[in-house]
Design a protein around this motif. Structure first.
Motif, short mmCIF file in Angstrom:
data_model
loop_
_atom_site.label_atom_id
_atom_site.label_comp_id
_atom_site.label_asym_id
_atom_site.label_seq_id
_atom_site.Cartn_x
_atom_site.Cartn_y
_atom_site.Cartn_z
N TYR A 10 5.27 121.88 -154.75
CA TYR A 10 4.68 122.83 -155.11
C TYR A 10 5.31 122.77 -156.61
N TYR A 11 4.37 122.93 -157.67
CA TYR A 11 4.19 123.94 -158.59
C TYR A 11 4.40 125.94 -157.93
N GLY A 12 5.55 126.37 -158.56
CA GLY A 12 5.41 127.14 -157.92
C GLY A 12 4.45 128.16 -156.87
N TYR A 13 3.18 128.55 -156.92
CA TYR A 13 3.12 128.95 -155.95
C TYR A 13 1.50 127.78 -155.54
N ILE A 14 1.37 126.89 -156.94
CA ILE A 14 0.14 125.50 -156.34
C ILE A 14 0.45 124.48 -155.53
N HIS A 15 0.21 124.27 -154.19
CA HIS A 15 0.34 123.33 -153.50
C HIS A 15 -0.20 122.04 -153.92
N ALA A 16 0.66 121.56 -154.90
CA ALA A 16 -0.30 119.76 -155.60
C ALA A 16 0.07 119.00 -154.11
N LEU A 17 0.95 118.87 -152.89
CA LEU A 17 0.69 117.52 -152.01
C LEU A 17 0.90 118.38 -150.74
N GLY A 34 -7.76 107.88 -157.62
CA GLY A 34 -7.54 109.54 -157.18
C GLY A 34 -8.23 110.07 -159.04
N ALA A 35 -8.95 111.58 -158.42
CA ALA A 35 -9.76 111.71 -160.29
C ALA A 35 -8.17 112.61 -160.83
N ASN A 36 -8.34 113.16 -161.86
CA ASN A 36 -8.28 113.48 -162.94
C ASN A 36 -7.17 115.30 -161.91
N GLY A 37 -6.49 115.16 -161.72
CA GLY A 37 -5.28 116.48 -160.61
C GLY A 37 -5.33 116.17 -159.73
N ALA A 38 -5.61 115.21 -158.93
CA ALA A 38 -5.39 115.09 -157.82
C ALA A 38 -4.28 115.11 -156.79
N GLY A 39 -3.44 114.77 -158.09
CA GLY A 39 -1.51 114.74 -157.47
C GLY A 39 -1.17 113.79 -157.62
N LYS A 40 -1.32 112.23 -158.04
CA LYS A 40 -1.13 111.01 -158.07
C LYS A 40 -0.21 111.31 -159.17
N THR A 41 0.21 111.99 -160.16
CA THR A 41 1.47 112.48 -161.01
C THR A 41 2.39 112.31 -160.10
N THR A 42 2.32 113.92 -159.43
CA THR A 42 2.92 114.39 -158.35
C THR A 42 3.60 113.72 -157.71
N ILE A 43 3.03 112.53 -157.16
CA ILE A 43 3.65 111.67 -156.01
C ILE A 43 4.39 111.08 -156.75
N LEU A 44 4.05 110.55 -157.48
CA LEU A 44 5.30 109.75 -158.10
C LEU A 44 6.69 110.06 -159.10
N LYS A 45 6.75 111.24 -159.24
CA LYS A 45 7.43 112.80 -159.45
C LYS A 45 8.07 112.84 -158.41
N VAL A 46 7.50 113.10 -157.32
CA VAL A 46 8.60 113.09 -155.92
C VAL A 46 9.27 111.97 -155.63
N ASP A 159 2.25 104.20 -163.81
CA ASP A 159 1.39 105.69 -164.14
C ASP A 159 0.24 105.09 -165.04
N GLU A 160 -0.91 104.70 -164.95
CA GLU A 160 -1.84 104.15 -165.45
C GLU A 160 -1.57 103.49 -166.84
N PRO A 161 -1.13 102.03 -166.82
CA PRO A 161 -0.92 101.22 -167.42
C PRO A 161 -2.03 101.10 -168.09
N GLU A 191 -3.79 104.56 -160.43
CA GLU A 191 -4.70 104.12 -161.71
C GLU A 191 -6.22 104.81 -161.87
N GLN A 192 -7.00 105.14 -162.63
CA GLN A 192 -7.79 105.12 -162.69
C GLN A 192 -9.44 104.09 -162.97
N ASN A 193 -7.98 103.15 -163.27
CA ASN A 193 -9.29 101.65 -163.56
C ASN A 193 -9.58 100.90 -162.15
#
Ligand code: ATP
Length: 235
Positions: A10-17, A34-46, A159-161, A191-193
């Motif tokens: 979560y980010y606060g109340y936002i349930h990201a994963l 995954g599309a923008n905002g899907a949570g890809k970067t969040t997975i890397l952060k975790v 992350d999106e090299p 990646e988006q590519n």
């Protein structure tokens, strides 16, 4: 090697994963699409310990890493190349590489790591005394990857090299990622590519609004109608 099992974040109340499970096998290249905002970067952060999962497990080589501080995760051998080429612009190329080695205990072997990085990226050797901020976009991306390599990763997180780079440079970067993998480093790539990422990957996952919706061998994912339409321009 690296396993996420039922991870919620979560980010606060936002349930990201919302219950993400995925595996990165030793020696493989695994891509997360995954599309923008899907949570890809969040997975890397975790994975890198910057954001803690609220539930679920993150294990590396069969032990729990979900509570480790980010620098401990790096010492374990999971290293992310700085996102969006966040190198230090006011430091030289060689100083940026030095920063990448800060968690290393085997200080005497660091010298050979510079050589490894310069073998992958000869341009960085030529520019070693140049301020990183004056490098081209492609060179900065190379430096970001080089800096991560200085920490001697077992798993390299990217992350999106390819973001914002010209097609020819992207081709080079992907080729080098493949070489790094061939030399024994496991790679987890966001990646988006999709086309190029799948071409060098063994396995792939598709993330949609915090959930894995498709997974399979990269060669099969390339043929998946849903993936084709959403990420491969319908070809
Ligand atoms: P992109 O490709 O655009 O980076 P992404 O798939 O990496 O997208 P994330 O950055 O992981 O997506 O974001 C997942 C969700 O979490 C999005 O809805 C985003 O708005 C939200 N989010 C990300 N970071 C934060 C934050 N620091 N605070 C609040 N919400 C956030």
């Amino acid at each position: 090697m690296l396993n996420l099992e039922g991870v919620h974040a979560y980010y606060g109340y936002i349930h990201a994963l919302k219950g993400v499970s995925l595996k990165v096998e030793e020696g493989s290249i695994v891509t997360l699409l995954g599309a923008n905002g899907a949570g890809k970067t969040t997975i890397l952060k975790v994975i890198s310990g910057v954001l803690k999962a609220s539930s679920g497990s993150v294990t590396f080589l069969d032990h729990d890493i979900s509570k480790l501080a980010p620098e401990k995760v790096v010492s374990e051998g999971i290293v992310q190349a700085p996102e969006g080429r966040q190198i230090f612009p006011e430091l030289t190329v060689i100083e940026n590489l030095q920063v990448g080695a800060y968690t290393r205990r085997d200080k005497k072997n660091i010298k050979s790591s510079y050589q490894i990085v310069f073998d992958y990226f000869p341009i960085l050797k030529e520019r070693q005394d140049q301020l990183a901020g004056t490098l081209s976009g492609g060179e900065q991306q190379m430096l970001a990857i080089g800096r991560a390599l200085m920490a001697k990763p077992k798993v390299l997180l990217l992350d999106e090299p390819s973001l914002g780079l010209a097609p020819l440079i992207v081709k080079d970067i992907f080729k080098i990622i493949q070489e790094i993998n061939a030399q024994g480093t496991t790679v987890f790539l966001v990646e988006q590519n999709a086309n190029q990422a799948l071409a060098i990957s063994d396995y792939a996952y598709v993330l949609e609004t915090g959930k894995i919706t498709v997974e399979g061998k990269a060669s099969e994912i390339k043929e998946d109608p849903k993936v084709l339409q959403a990420y491969l321009g319908g070809h």
